[in-house]
Write a protein that holds these residues in place. Sequence first.
Motif, PDB file in Angstrom:
ATOM      1  N   VAL A   1       5.098  -3.402   7.828  1.00  0.00           N
ATOM      2  CA  VAL A   1       6.485  -2.978   7.655  1.00  0.00           C
ATOM      3  C   VAL A   1       6.444  -1.764   6.749  1.00  0.00           C
ATOM      4  O   VAL A   1       5.936  -1.840   5.629  1.00  0.00           O
ATOM      5  N   THR A   2       6.964  -0.641   7.218  1.00  0.00           N
ATOM      6  CA  THR A   2       6.833   0.619   6.492  1.00  0.00           C
ATOM      7  C   THR A   2       8.150   1.028   5.852  1.00  0.00           C
ATOM      8  O   THR A   2       9.198   1.010   6.510  1.00  0.00           O
ATOM      9  N   GLY A   3       8.083   1.379   4.576  1.00  0.00           N
ATOM     10  CA  GLY A   3       9.229   1.929   3.869  1.00  0.00           C
ATOM     11  C   GLY A   3       9.076   3.428   3.720  1.00  0.00           C
ATOM     12  O   GLY A   3       8.244   4.062   4.364  1.00  0.00           O
ATOM     13  N   ARG A   4       9.870   4.010   2.820  1.00  0.00           N
ATOM     14  CA  ARG A   4       9.854   5.458   2.658  1.00  0.00           C
ATOM     15  C   ARG A   4       8.569   5.939   1.999  1.00  0.00           C
ATOM     16  O   ARG A   4       7.980   6.927   2.434  1.00  0.00           O
ATOM     17  N   THR A   5       8.127   5.269   0.949  1.00  0.00           N
ATOM     18  CA  THR A   5       6.933   5.717   0.223  1.00  0.00           C
ATOM     19  C   THR A   5       5.806   4.695   0.237  1.00  0.00           C
ATOM     20  O   THR A   5       4.679   5.031  -0.110  1.00  0.00           O
ATOM     21  N   VAL A   6       6.111   3.455   0.601  1.00  0.00           N
ATOM     22  CA  VAL A   6       5.082   2.412   0.640  1.00  0.00           C
ATOM     23  C   VAL A   6       5.183   1.673   1.964  1.00  0.00           C
ATOM     24  O   VAL A   6       6.171   1.790   2.696  1.00  0.00           O
ATOM     25  N   ARG A   7       4.141   0.917   2.256  1.00  0.00           N
ATOM     26  CA  ARG A   7       4.185   0.040   3.419  1.00  0.00           C
ATOM     27  C   ARG A   7       3.654  -1.334   2.993  1.00  0.00           C
ATOM     28  O   ARG A   7       2.983  -1.473   1.953  1.00  0.00           O
ATOM     29  N   PHE A   8       3.940  -2.318   3.810  1.00  0.00           N
ATOM     30  CA  PHE A   8       3.510  -3.681   3.542  1.00  0.00           C
ATOM     31  C   PHE A   8       2.696  -4.164   4.744  1.00  0.00           C
ATOM     32  O   PHE A   8       3.243  -4.327   5.842  1.00  0.00           O
ATOM     33  N   ASP A   9       1.395  -4.337   4.530  1.00  0.00           N
ATOM     34  CA  ASP A   9       0.509  -4.846   5.577  1.00  0.00           C
ATOM     35  C   ASP A   9       0.575  -6.367   5.555  1.00  0.00           C
ATOM     36  O   ASP A   9       0.439  -6.993   4.490  1.00  0.00           O
TER      37      ASP A   9
ATOM     38  N   GLN B   1       0.843  -1.187   0.000  1.00  0.00           N
ATOM     39  CA  GLN B   1       0.000   0.000   0.000  1.00  0.00           C
ATOM     40  C   GLN B   1       0.883   1.242   0.000  1.00  0.00           C
ATOM     41  O   GLN B   1       2.071   1.169   0.323  1.00  0.00           O
ATOM     42  N   ARG B   2       0.312   2.372  -0.369  1.00  0.00           N
ATOM     43  CA  ARG B   2       1.029   3.621  -0.145  1.00  0.00           C
ATOM     44  C   ARG B   2       1.292   3.777   1.354  1.00  0.00           C
ATOM     45  O   ARG B   2       0.504   3.316   2.185  1.00  0.00           O
ATOM     46  N   ALA B   3       2.369   4.463   1.697  1.00  0.00           N
ATOM     47  CA  ALA B   3       2.757   4.605   3.101  1.00  0.00           C
ATOM     48  C   ALA B   3       1.616   5.159   3.950  1.00  0.00           C
ATOM     49  O   ALA B   3       1.429   4.750   5.098  1.00  0.00           O
ATOM     50  N   HIS B   4       0.855   6.097   3.392  1.00  0.00           N
ATOM     51  CA  HIS B   4      -0.253   6.692   4.136  1.00  0.00           C
ATOM     52  C   HIS B   4      -1.606   6.378   3.483  1.00  0.00           C
ATOM     53  O   HIS B   4      -2.563   7.121   3.648  1.00  0.00           O
TER      54      HIS B   4
END
Length: 240
Positions: A226-234, A212-215
Motif C-alpha cells: 500500500v503506497t502513500g505519498r512519501t512512504v509505502r507499506f509492504d 519503507q520509503r516510497a521508493h
Amino acid sequence: MAARALMPDHGASIFFNASAECLAREIARRLPAGFAVAPGDVPDSGWYLFAGRDGLLLRKGDGRFRLSDGVRDRRRSRNTALARACDAGPGVRVLDATAGWGTDGLALAALGCRVRMLEAHPLVFAMLDDRLRRSGLRARTEWADAVSRMCNVPAERYDVVYLDPMFPPRSKTALPARPLQVLREIVGEVTDPSELLGLALRCARSRVVMKQRAHGPTVGDPDWRVTGRTVRFDVYRPLA
C-alpha cells in the motif's frame, strides 16, 4: 526502533531541577525497574532524560526535545495507507515491534486496535511511555528488544506485526524532520530488517506490515503493498 547497542537491562537516569523532584520520582515509579532519579549534575555530553516544569523531555547541552501528546497526530480515518495496510479496526491485535516515538502505534490505537509497542532503547522508551500516558489512548508499552521478544515468546501471536525499521541515511541536502534526527542520533545501530521480518512472520496471524520509503529497497518478497505519498507499506502473509 529496535536497537541492539543498548538493551533493557542498562537502565537510564532521570535528572531534574529542584522544583521537579516529585515529578521525576513519579515518572521513575511508572517506568520499569532500571530507571531511577539522578540528583546532581547533568551529563556533559549526549542526550539524557530531564524532568522539569514542562514535564519529561530530552536534553543535550543547550538543546531540548519533547514529543507532542499525539492527539493532533491521530489519523482516525481508515482510509490512510497505514490503516489499510494493517486492516486497522476495533479489536485488531497489533504488535508494534519497533515503536520508536510511537506515532504509528498511536494512530492504530486511535482506530481501536489493541496495540502493544516495543522499544529497547531506555531514553526512547521513557519518552514513548510518557507520550502514551499524555495521549489518553489505550495501548501498552513494553521495554524490550524486538528480536529477543519475538524469539522468546514464539507462542504469542498477533493479528498484525508492524515493523518500522530505521531508514538508511540519504545523500540529500534536506534533513529529515527533527524527531527522526533525534531518534537516529540516540539509537544508532539498528537491527537488520530481514532478521525482524523472519521473526515477525512467525508471530503474526494475519499479516506483517513493514514501512519503507516510497521508493526504498524491498525486504524479502511482499505479497502486496500500500503506497502513500512519501512512504509505502509492504505486506507479507505469515508463515503457516
